[in-house]
Design a protein around this motif. Structure first.
Motif, PDB file in Angstrom:
ATOM      1  N   UNK A  44     -45.980 -55.526-108.395  1.00 48.11           N
ATOM      2  CA  UNK A  44     -46.329 -55.432-109.815  1.00 48.11           C
ATOM      3  C   UNK A  44     -46.208 -56.811-110.478  1.00 48.11           C
ATOM      4  N   UNK A  45     -45.129 -57.509-110.155  1.00 49.17           N
ATOM      5  CA  UNK A  45     -44.884 -58.829-110.748  1.00 49.17           C
ATOM      6  C   UNK A  45     -45.970 -59.837-110.343  1.00 49.17           C
ATOM      7  N   UNK A  46     -46.321 -59.854-109.060  1.00 51.26           N
ATOM      8  CA  UNK A  46     -47.355 -60.785-108.593  1.00 51.26           C
ATOM      9  C   UNK A  46     -48.713 -60.474-109.216  1.00 51.26           C
ATOM     10  N   UNK A  47     -49.026 -59.200-109.321  1.00 46.15           N
ATOM     11  CA  UNK A  47     -50.307 -58.796-109.916  1.00 46.15           C
ATOM     12  C   UNK A  47     -50.367 -59.219-111.380  1.00 46.15           C
ATOM     13  N   UNK A  48     -49.274 -59.046-112.092  1.00 49.54           N
ATOM     14  CA  UNK A  48     -49.236 -59.427-113.506  1.00 49.54           C
ATOM     15  C   UNK A  48     -49.419 -60.929-113.675  1.00 49.54           C
ATOM     16  N   UNK A  49     -48.788 -61.708-112.800  1.00 49.38           N
ATOM     17  CA  UNK A  49     -48.937 -63.163-112.862  1.00 49.38           C
ATOM     18  C   UNK A  49     -50.369 -63.577-112.500  1.00 49.38           C
ATOM     19  N   UNK A  50     -50.903 -62.993-111.441  1.00 48.80           N
ATOM     20  CA  UNK A  50     -52.241 -63.361-110.949  1.00 48.80           C
ATOM     21  C   UNK A  50     -53.325 -63.091-111.984  1.00 48.80           C
ATOM     22  N   UNK A  51     -53.234 -61.936-112.654  1.00 44.10           N
ATOM     23  CA  UNK A  51     -54.288 -61.534-113.590  1.00 44.10           C
ATOM     24  C   UNK A  51     -53.897 -61.698-115.058  1.00 44.10           C
ATOM     25  N   UNK A  52     -52.682 -62.192-115.292  1.00 43.10           N
ATOM     26  CA  UNK A  52     -52.190 -62.411-116.656  1.00 43.10           C
ATOM     27  C   UNK A  52     -52.281 -61.131-117.501  1.00 43.10           C
ATOM     28  N   UNK A  53     -51.713 -60.066-116.938  1.00 43.37           N
ATOM     29  CA  UNK A  53     -51.701 -58.750-117.591  1.00 43.37           C
ATOM     30  C   UNK A  53     -50.280 -58.193-117.557  1.00 43.37           C
ATOM     31  N   UNK A  54     -50.101 -57.010-118.140  1.00 46.31           N
ATOM     32  CA  UNK A  54     -48.770 -56.395-118.218  1.00 46.31           C
ATOM     33  C   UNK A  54     -48.502 -55.357-117.134  1.00 46.31           C
ATOM     34  N   UNK A  55     -49.547 -54.914-116.414  1.00 39.04           N
ATOM     35  CA  UNK A  55     -49.353 -53.904-115.378  1.00 39.04           C
ATOM     36  C   UNK A  55     -50.493 -53.957-114.362  1.00 39.04           C
ATOM     37  N   UNK A  56     -50.258 -53.334-113.207  1.00 41.12           N
ATOM     38  CA  UNK A  56     -51.315 -53.258-112.191  1.00 41.12           C
ATOM     39  C   UNK A  56     -52.506 -52.460-112.713  1.00 41.12           C
ATOM     40  N   UNK A  57     -52.237 -51.417-113.483  1.00 42.74           N
ATOM     41  CA  UNK A  57     -53.327 -50.603-114.039  1.00 42.74           C
ATOM     42  C   UNK A  57     -54.231 -51.454-114.920  1.00 42.74           C
ATOM     43  N   UNK A  58     -53.621 -52.319-115.709  1.00 41.96           N
ATOM     44  CA  UNK A  58     -54.411 -53.210-116.555  1.00 41.96           C
ATOM     45  C   UNK A  58     -55.204 -54.200-115.700  1.00 41.96           C
ATOM     46  N   UNK A  59     -54.617 -54.638-114.594  1.00 40.42           N
ATOM     47  CA  UNK A  59     -55.321 -55.546-113.687  1.00 40.42           C
ATOM     48  C   UNK A  59     -56.534 -54.861-113.062  1.00 40.42           C
ATOM     49  N   UNK A  60     -56.385 -53.594-112.687  1.00 41.47           N
ATOM     50  CA  UNK A  60     -57.524 -52.849-112.135  1.00 41.47           C
ATOM     51  C   UNK A  60     -58.648 -52.784-113.159  1.00 41.47           C
TER      52      UNK A  60
END
Length: 44
Positions: free
Chosen positions: A20-36
């Motif tokens: 979750x932390x890596x995904x948030x950093x990679x996509x500059x979002x607050x959650x994996x769902x937001x990254x999707x």
């Protein structure tokens, strides 16, 4: 069009394997769902 969908699916699969932390950093979002949603919006 099909190629875009395959690229989107590959990116989402990579996202799923991230923490979750890596995904948030990679996509500059607050959650994996937001990254999707970000990925889908980008490819569609």
């Amino acid at each position: 069009m099909s190629n875009k969908i395959e690229l989107m699916k590959a990116e989402i699969e990579a996202l799923v394997s991230m923490t979750e932390e890596d995904a948030c950093k990679e996509y500059n979002v607050d959650s994996k769902a937001e990254a999707v949603q970000y990925i889908v919006d980008y490819w569609v």
